[in-house]
Scaffold this motif. Structure first.
Motif, short mmCIF file in Angstrom:
data_model
loop_
_atom_site.label_atom_id
_atom_site.label_comp_id
_atom_site.label_asym_id
_atom_site.label_seq_id
_atom_site.Cartn_x
_atom_site.Cartn_y
_atom_site.Cartn_z
N ALA A 60 0.84 -1.21 0.00
CA ALA A 60 0.00 0.00 0.00
C ALA A 60 0.87 1.25 0.00
O ALA A 60 2.03 1.23 0.43
CB ALA A 60 -0.92 0.01 1.22
N ARG A 61 0.27 2.31 -0.49
CA ARG A 61 0.82 3.66 -0.34
C ARG A 61 -0.33 4.51 0.21
O ARG A 61 -1.49 4.32 -0.16
CB ARG A 61 1.32 4.23 -1.67
N ALA A 62 -0.01 5.46 1.06
CA ALA A 62 -1.05 6.21 1.75
C ALA A 62 -0.59 7.63 2.01
O ALA A 62 0.59 7.96 1.90
CB ALA A 62 -1.43 5.52 3.06
N GLU A 63 -1.55 8.47 2.39
CA GLU A 63 -1.25 9.84 2.80
C GLU A 63 -1.54 10.07 4.28
O GLU A 63 -1.11 11.08 4.84
CB GLU A 63 -2.03 10.84 1.95
N TYR A 64 -2.28 9.16 4.93
CA TYR A 64 -2.50 9.29 6.36
C TYR A 64 -1.16 9.26 7.10
O TYR A 64 -0.22 8.56 6.68
CB TYR A 64 -3.35 8.13 6.88
N GLN A 72 8.82 7.53 1.37
CA GLN A 72 8.78 6.38 0.47
C GLN A 72 7.42 5.70 0.43
O GLN A 72 7.11 5.00 -0.53
CB GLN A 72 9.83 5.34 0.86
N THR A 73 6.60 5.85 1.47
CA THR A 73 5.33 5.14 1.54
C THR A 73 4.13 6.01 1.16
O THR A 73 2.99 5.58 1.32
CB THR A 73 5.11 4.57 2.96
N SER A 74 4.37 7.19 0.66
CA SER A 74 3.27 8.07 0.27
C SER A 74 2.75 7.70 -1.12
O SER A 74 3.47 7.12 -1.94
CB SER A 74 3.73 9.53 0.26
N ILE A 75 1.51 8.07 -1.39
CA ILE A 75 0.98 7.93 -2.75
C ILE A 75 1.79 8.78 -3.71
O ILE A 75 2.05 8.38 -4.86
CB ILE A 75 -0.51 8.32 -2.80
N THR A 196 -5.20 12.80 5.96
CA THR A 196 -5.11 13.67 4.80
C THR A 196 -5.21 12.83 3.53
O THR A 196 -5.26 11.60 3.57
CB THR A 196 -3.80 14.47 4.81
N GLY A 197 -5.27 13.50 2.40
CA GLY A 197 -5.35 12.82 1.12
C GLY A 197 -5.04 13.77 0.00
O GLY A 197 -4.80 14.97 0.21
N ILE A 198 -5.02 13.25 -1.23
CA ILE A 198 -4.77 14.07 -2.40
C ILE A 198 -6.13 14.45 -2.99
O ILE A 198 -6.89 13.59 -3.43
CB ILE A 198 -3.92 13.33 -3.43
N GLY A 199 -6.44 15.74 -2.97
CA GLY A 199 -7.74 16.22 -3.39
C GLY A 199 -7.84 16.41 -4.89
O GLY A 199 -6.87 16.79 -5.56
N PHE A 200 -9.06 16.16 -5.42
CA PHE A 200 -9.29 16.35 -6.85
C PHE A 200 -10.77 16.57 -7.11
O PHE A 200 -11.63 16.22 -6.29
CB PHE A 200 -8.78 15.15 -7.66
N ASN A 201 -11.06 17.20 -8.24
CA ASN A 201 -12.43 17.40 -8.69
C ASN A 201 -12.49 17.26 -10.20
O ASN A 201 -11.54 16.76 -10.82
CB ASN A 201 -12.97 18.75 -8.20
N THR A 342 -6.83 8.61 -0.58
CA THR A 342 -6.04 8.49 0.66
C THR A 342 -5.16 7.26 0.70
O THR A 342 -4.13 7.27 1.35
CB THR A 342 -6.97 8.48 1.90
N HIS A 343 -5.57 6.16 0.02
CA HIS A 343 -4.80 4.92 0.06
C HIS A 343 -4.88 4.23 -1.31
O HIS A 343 -5.93 4.27 -1.97
CB HIS A 343 -5.33 3.94 1.10
N VAL A 344 -3.79 3.60 -1.69
CA VAL A 344 -3.75 2.72 -2.86
C VAL A 344 -3.19 1.37 -2.40
O VAL A 344 -2.06 1.30 -1.90
CB VAL A 344 -2.87 3.30 -3.99
N TYR A 345 -3.99 0.32 -2.55
CA TYR A 345 -3.57 -1.03 -2.18
C TYR A 345 -3.35 -1.85 -3.45
O TYR A 345 -4.13 -1.75 -4.40
CB TYR A 345 -4.67 -1.71 -1.34
N PHE A 346 -2.30 -2.66 -3.45
CA PHE A 346 -2.05 -3.47 -4.64
C PHE A 346 -1.31 -4.75 -4.27
O PHE A 346 -0.63 -4.85 -3.25
CB PHE A 346 -1.27 -2.68 -5.68
#
Length: 347
Positions: A60-64, A72-75, A196-201, A342-346
């Motif tokens: 996983a990579r996350a922003e929390y 290294q572990t951020s999205i 926190t997270g990466i915001g988008f619209n 906020t999270h990407v799991y793979f």
């Protein structure tokens, strides 16, 4: 544990423990074997995620925060920069200072207490420079411009931003350098906890990531889709994707205000998204689009405020450096509707 370690040290030749006495690999192996042996009874299959995730090691990579090795572990560590400018989402809050804090008397040990840190420090050479270099790297990310090229026809967008994040190196350790900004009323508090997270619209464009390896054909993302215009700053005043030209992205909103925490867990038609909403994702250039009804069906609420989307569940899909991109469209003549990743799991 400390008492047991001291006893082992007393019995060792010349008080020097062998290398294998410092490792817990065997314990971890036993825990893993027992977990895999009992996976059918651990409740994982009751969750709205692919059953295969219950049997596989998930990355996983996350922003929390806090999280270990946050850089290294951020999205963001997966994100491709915008080719023309090198832009990547980053923490823009100014960082006041780096290095050790002033002495905090409340951290002093009471008289007669065992100084665990002093004992452990005798067994290793502690070099704090690694942490400092990482902090300095993160502090400088605001002005960092790394030009990357890509043969993909999917171009990274300009309207993605990290929302409500602490600046600094927030790894949860006692000497973390986190939240040292002007809004912090107590800089010695050492608080690392931030959702926190990466915001988008609809005007943000694509967030393009490179996943280092997919071995079992699984990608799941955690999103928050109840944010609104006041959470976004980059796209204010924009009239199209990346603010280039004009595109018709209008829709009728079900609500003009953010839903309450209680309404976030409701099923059915989503209250914060518009009629023309589309969630789009691309894996190695193949684009999939979900309209509002499809998105609502695919969106799984595992618990309050935890919304997941399974975008890949194919055991035959494998690859290295897999390009993965997401965006939303359709709700965009104002930025009242926003989401965060906020999270990407793979796996």
């Amino acid at each position: 544990a400390l008492k047991q370690a001291l006893k082992l040290g007393q019995k060792a030749d010349n008080y020097q423990l062998p290398d294998d006495a410092w490792h817990v690999t065997d314990n971890y192996t036993k825990i893993r074997e027992q977990t895999l042996a009992n996976h059918l009874d651990n409740g994982c299959q009751t969750l709205d995620v692919p059953d295969r995730m219950c049997d596989l090691p998930i990355q996983a990579r996350a922003e929390y925060t806090p999280r270990p090795h946050p850089t290294q572990t951020s999205i963001v560590s997966l994100v491709k920069a915008v080719p023309e400018t090198g832009y990547k989402p980053h923490v823009s809050t100014p960082y006041l200072y780096t290095g050790p804090d002033v002495h905090n008397p409340f951290m002093e040990l009471p008289p007669g207490a065992i100084d665990v840190h002093a004992i452990v420090s005798l067994g290793r050479t502690y070099n704090d420079n690694d942490r400092r270099q990482l902090v300095e790297q993160q502090v400088g990310e605001t002005n960092h411009r790394e030009i990357q090229s890509s043969s993909s026809t999917i171009t990274p967008g300009l309207g993605w931003e990290i929302l409500d994040a602490f600046p600094g190196y927030c790894d949860g350790t006692y000497n973390s350098e986190c939240a040292r900004d002007a809004q912090n009323a107590c800089l010695l508090y050492g608080h690392n906890d931030r959702r926190t997270g990466i915001g988008f619209n609809s005007y943000s464009g694509w967030l393009v990531m490179t996943i280092p390896a997919i071995e079992h054909g699984i990608i799941v993302v955690k999103v928050e889709d109840w944010h609104d215009e006041k959470d976004m700053t980059l796209t204010r005043g924009w009239t199209s994707i990346d603010n280039k030209g004009r595109q018709l992205l209008r829709g009728n909103y079900y609500a003009t205000e953010s839903p309450s925490v209680a309404s976030r867990a409701l099923k059915g038609k989503h209250p914060s998204l518009c009629d023309n909403f589309q969630f789009e994702f691309a894996i190695d250039g193949t684009i999939t689009k979900w309209n509002l009804e499809q998105y609502t069906e695919k969106r799984k609420i595992l618990q309050r405020t935890f919304e997941s989307l399974t975008v890949l569940d194919d055991p035959n899909f494998t690859g290295e450096n897999v390009e993965f991109a997401i965006r939303m469209t359709g709700c965009g003549d104002s930025t009242k509707v926003a989401m965060t990743l906020t999270h990407v799991y793979f796996a």
